[in-house]
Write an enzyme that holds these catalytic residues in place. Structure first.
Site, PDB file in Angstrom:
ATOM      1  N   VAL A  74     -11.832 -20.784 -26.052  1.00 15.92           N
ATOM      2  CA  VAL A  74     -10.379 -20.939 -26.217  1.00 15.92           C
ATOM      3  C   VAL A  74      -9.681 -20.663 -24.884  1.00 15.92           C
ATOM      4  O   VAL A  74     -10.306 -20.294 -23.899  1.00 15.92           O
ATOM      5  CB  VAL A  74      -9.813 -20.029 -27.337  1.00 15.92           C
ATOM      6  CG1 VAL A  74     -10.563 -20.271 -28.638  1.00 15.92           C
ATOM      7  CG2 VAL A  74      -9.870 -18.556 -26.951  1.00 15.92           C
ATOM      8  N   SER A 128     -19.477 -24.381 -15.614  1.00 19.95           N
ATOM      9  CA  SER A 128     -18.879 -25.382 -14.727  1.00 19.95           C
ATOM     10  C   SER A 128     -19.427 -26.769 -15.020  1.00 19.95           C
ATOM     11  O   SER A 128     -20.549 -26.926 -15.462  1.00 19.95           O
ATOM     12  CB  SER A 128     -19.144 -25.050 -13.264  1.00 19.95           C
ATOM     13  OG  SER A 128     -18.620 -26.090 -12.452  1.00 19.95           O
ATOM     14  N   HIS A 185     -17.311 -19.849  -7.228  1.00 18.61           N
ATOM     15  CA  HIS A 185     -17.722 -21.253  -7.293  1.00 18.61           C
ATOM     16  C   HIS A 185     -16.491 -22.151  -7.253  1.00 18.61           C
ATOM     17  O   HIS A 185     -16.420 -23.121  -6.499  1.00 18.61           O
ATOM     18  CB  HIS A 185     -18.528 -21.501  -8.585  1.00 18.61           C
ATOM     19  CG  HIS A 185     -18.618 -22.953  -8.981  1.00 18.61           C
ATOM     20  ND1 HIS A 185     -17.552 -23.633  -9.537  1.00 18.61           N
ATOM     21  CD2 HIS A 185     -19.622 -23.853  -8.898  1.00 18.61           C
ATOM     22  CE1 HIS A 185     -17.909 -24.889  -9.767  1.00 18.61           C
ATOM     23  NE2 HIS A 185     -19.168 -25.035  -9.393  1.00 18.61           N
ATOM     24  N   ASN A 186     -15.499 -21.840  -8.074  1.00 20.96           N
ATOM     25  CA  ASN A 186     -14.282 -22.663  -8.084  1.00 20.96           C
ATOM     26  C   ASN A 186     -13.549 -22.578  -6.746  1.00 20.96           C
ATOM     27  O   ASN A 186     -12.984 -23.577  -6.286  1.00 20.96           O
ATOM     28  CB  ASN A 186     -13.344 -22.214  -9.211  1.00 20.96           C
ATOM     29  CG  ASN A 186     -13.793 -22.721 -10.568  1.00 20.96           C
ATOM     30  OD1 ASN A 186     -14.987 -22.943 -10.783  1.00 20.96           O
ATOM     31  ND2 ASN A 186     -12.860 -22.905 -11.488  1.00 20.96           N
ATOM     32  N   GLU A 189     -15.202 -24.815  -4.469  1.00 18.25           N
ATOM     33  CA  GLU A 189     -14.802 -26.170  -4.874  1.00 18.25           C
ATOM     34  C   GLU A 189     -13.443 -26.530  -4.234  1.00 18.25           C
ATOM     35  O   GLU A 189     -13.267 -27.646  -3.727  1.00 18.25           O
ATOM     36  CB  GLU A 189     -14.718 -26.183  -6.406  1.00 18.25           C
ATOM     37  CG  GLU A 189     -14.224 -27.436  -7.061  1.00 18.25           C
ATOM     38  CD  GLU A 189     -14.088 -27.207  -8.586  1.00 18.25           C
ATOM     39  OE1 GLU A 189     -15.012 -26.634  -9.208  1.00 18.25           O
ATOM     40  OE2 GLU A 189     -13.042 -27.582  -9.148  1.00 18.25           O
TER      41      GLU A 189
END
Ligand code: NDP
Length: 475
Positions: A74, A128, A185-186, A189
């Site tokens: 959610v 991811s 990680h993001n 990115e």
């Protein structure tokens, strides 16, 4: 029979992960606050596998085999807390609650502590790969108690992406570690995308290359050491022609980049940990500047000064840009891995950087061939002080260095912003410098605030009596 896993929260991500579980032969209990969404999923995809429809949370929990495993997908933040609470009240000791949303790692630390007090296993799992990855194989970064991975690991590994037969899923470490590494990680990115954007912009503005030619360049780069999902889809996006105007789609998309927060979180955490994650920070700030549309509109008339003309040999300059992109990318990853090492130390997580490189090779947005090199680098030396010091990357950056300098210099003299290229190069030069102007900073701090300094030639802490006779005293 009872379901092996339950998924609650059946928007894009939850639905696709539930389908992924079902397609891998698992019996999946479905739950969503709004039951219509559960029914829509069953209508469209019910035949793909073995689903158990439930309406209430009680029914949902009762539909699961023990130890129960529930994946929450959610909205991050308060909705996640509400759902955790509702579930926890109905669950028994040893059951596992997995939060697969993009939760802030400090929330995960708090939730894990609260659940463990109640005898429940709480797993914050970074996931991811977006919608597509959720359905066909994401990269999964589960944290939480190691014991829970015995029961949960095989299930998650079965639906994750695989590279060379290895799953893109492994236990990361205790409590918030999974969400922390997903956050970084993001952040990486963000940096990757900013660097790609700067490469594209330089080809357009310094070389005046048409968009379809630039798409070809990215396509070609994708067959070399820049082989990666983001470079591949850059070629796709640049090749797209707008149906309405007949021009490249990229020319009709408003140039104001959005962000949902994980990049900003990464930079805030980097600031707290004292790690110079400059590539990611430049990327977050570049998005912010792009979105300051009113201010930008009023600033378009600002002077540019005398600008240099285009590089004489376009083909050479395209190669230079590729090298600059590669070197800057190495810096962004080096910084991201430094931040993960610092977070791991701060929170006692014992995260293995090589494991991350392994599970990021497939499924996730930053998946790239390059990650094999990072994995090798950490396999060779798990205590690597910086990725830039791994023999392979050291040599790759050295090879790219002249190009990198030319690109940054050209960007500056032609008035083309390339903040991530430039700051990555500055980081590299600072890292390798024997002496930094920090000595002067220390002198200034001592002058106005008596903050003291250390000397290079003897131990101790010193202060100069700046407003007296300027002699030095030991502090
Ligand atoms: P959303 O983030 O849009 O969340 C929608 C879901 O949350 C619906 O199922 C909704 O139920 C439920 N929900 C919202 N508030 C509540 C509440 N108070 N109580 C119970 N349920 C509630 O869905 P996404 O699928 O986009 O993302 C799910 C999670 O995955 C998020 O944490 C997101 O950050 C993360 N994520 C998303 C990615 C993506 O590419 N979109 C990639 C990786 C992670 P209802 O139908 O009743 O409104």
């Amino acid at each position: 029979g009872l379901a092996q896993i339950g998924v609650t929260g059946l928007a894009v991500m939850g639905s696709n992960i539930a389908r992924n579980f079902a397609r891998h032969g698992h019996r999946v209990a479905l739950h969503n606050r709004t039951v219509a969404k559960t029914d829509a999923l069953l209508d469209q995809h019910g035949s793909e596998g073995d689903f158990v429809r439930t309406e209430t949370t009680e029914e949902f929990v009762a539909a699961l085999e023990k130890p129960r495993r529930v994946l929450i997908m959610v909205k991050a933040g308060e909705p996640t807390d509400a759902v955790i609470d509702e579930l926890a009240n109905l669950m028994d000791e040893g059951d596992i609650i997995i939060d697969g949303g993009n939760s802030l790692y400090t929330d995960t630390i708090r939730r894990e502590a609260a659940m463990s007090e109640r005898g429940l296993n709480f797993v914050g799992a970074g996931i991811s790969g977006g919608e597509e990855g959720a359905l066909n194989g994401p990269s999964i970064m589960p944290g939480g108690p190691a014991e829970s991975y015995t029961s949960l690991g095989p299930l998650l590994e079965s639906i994750s992406a695989h590279v060379d037969g290895e799953p893109c899923c492994t236990h990361i470490g205790p409590d918030g570690s999974g969400h922390f590494v997903k956050m970084v990680h993001n952040g990486i990115e963000y940096a990757d995308m900013q660097l790609i954007g700067e490469a594209y912009d330089l080809m357009r503005k310094a070389l005046d290359l048409p968009v379809d030619k630039i798409a070809d360049v990215f396509r070609e780069w994708n067959s070399g050491d820049l082989d990666s999902y983001l470079v591949e889809i850059t070629a796709e996006v640049l090749s797209q022609v707008d149906a309405e105007t007949g021009t490249p789609l990229v020319d009709v998309i408003a140039d104001a980049a959005g962000q949902k927060g994980t990049g900003r979180w990464t930079v805030k955490s980097a600031l707290d940990l004292g790690i110079p994650t400059t590539g990611i920070a430049e990327a977050v700030f570049a998005r912010a500047l792009s979105s300051a549309t009113d201010q930008r509109a009023q600033a378009t008339g600002l002077a540019a000064g005398n600008l240099a003309s285009s590089p004489a040999d376009p083909d050479t300059f395209v190669d230079d840009i590729r090298n600059a992109l590669y070197a800057s990318k190495v810096v962004a990853y080096a910084q991201g891995f430094d931040q993960i090492a610092a977070g791991s130390q701060e929170y006692d997580w014992n995260v293995h950087p090589g494991d991350l490189a392994t599970i990021w090779r497939g499924g996730c947005i930053i998946r790239a061939k390059f990650l094999n090199r990072i994995r090798d680098a950490y396999a060779e030396n798990p205590e690597l002080p910086s990725l830039l010091l791994a023999p392979y990357f050291r040599e790759a950056v050295e090879t790219a260095l002249d190009s990198w300098r030319r690109v940054v210099a050209t960007a500056a003299t032609m008035g083309i912003p390339a903040p991530a290229f430039a700051s990555s190069l500055a980081y590299y030069d600072a890292l390798r410098s024997e002496r930094l102007p920090a000595a002067l900073t220390q002198g200034l701090r001592d002058f106005f605030g008596a903050h003291t300094y250390q000397r290079i030639d003897k131990p101790g802490t010193f202060h100069t009596l700046w407003s007296d006779d300027r002699s030095e005293v030991e502090a």
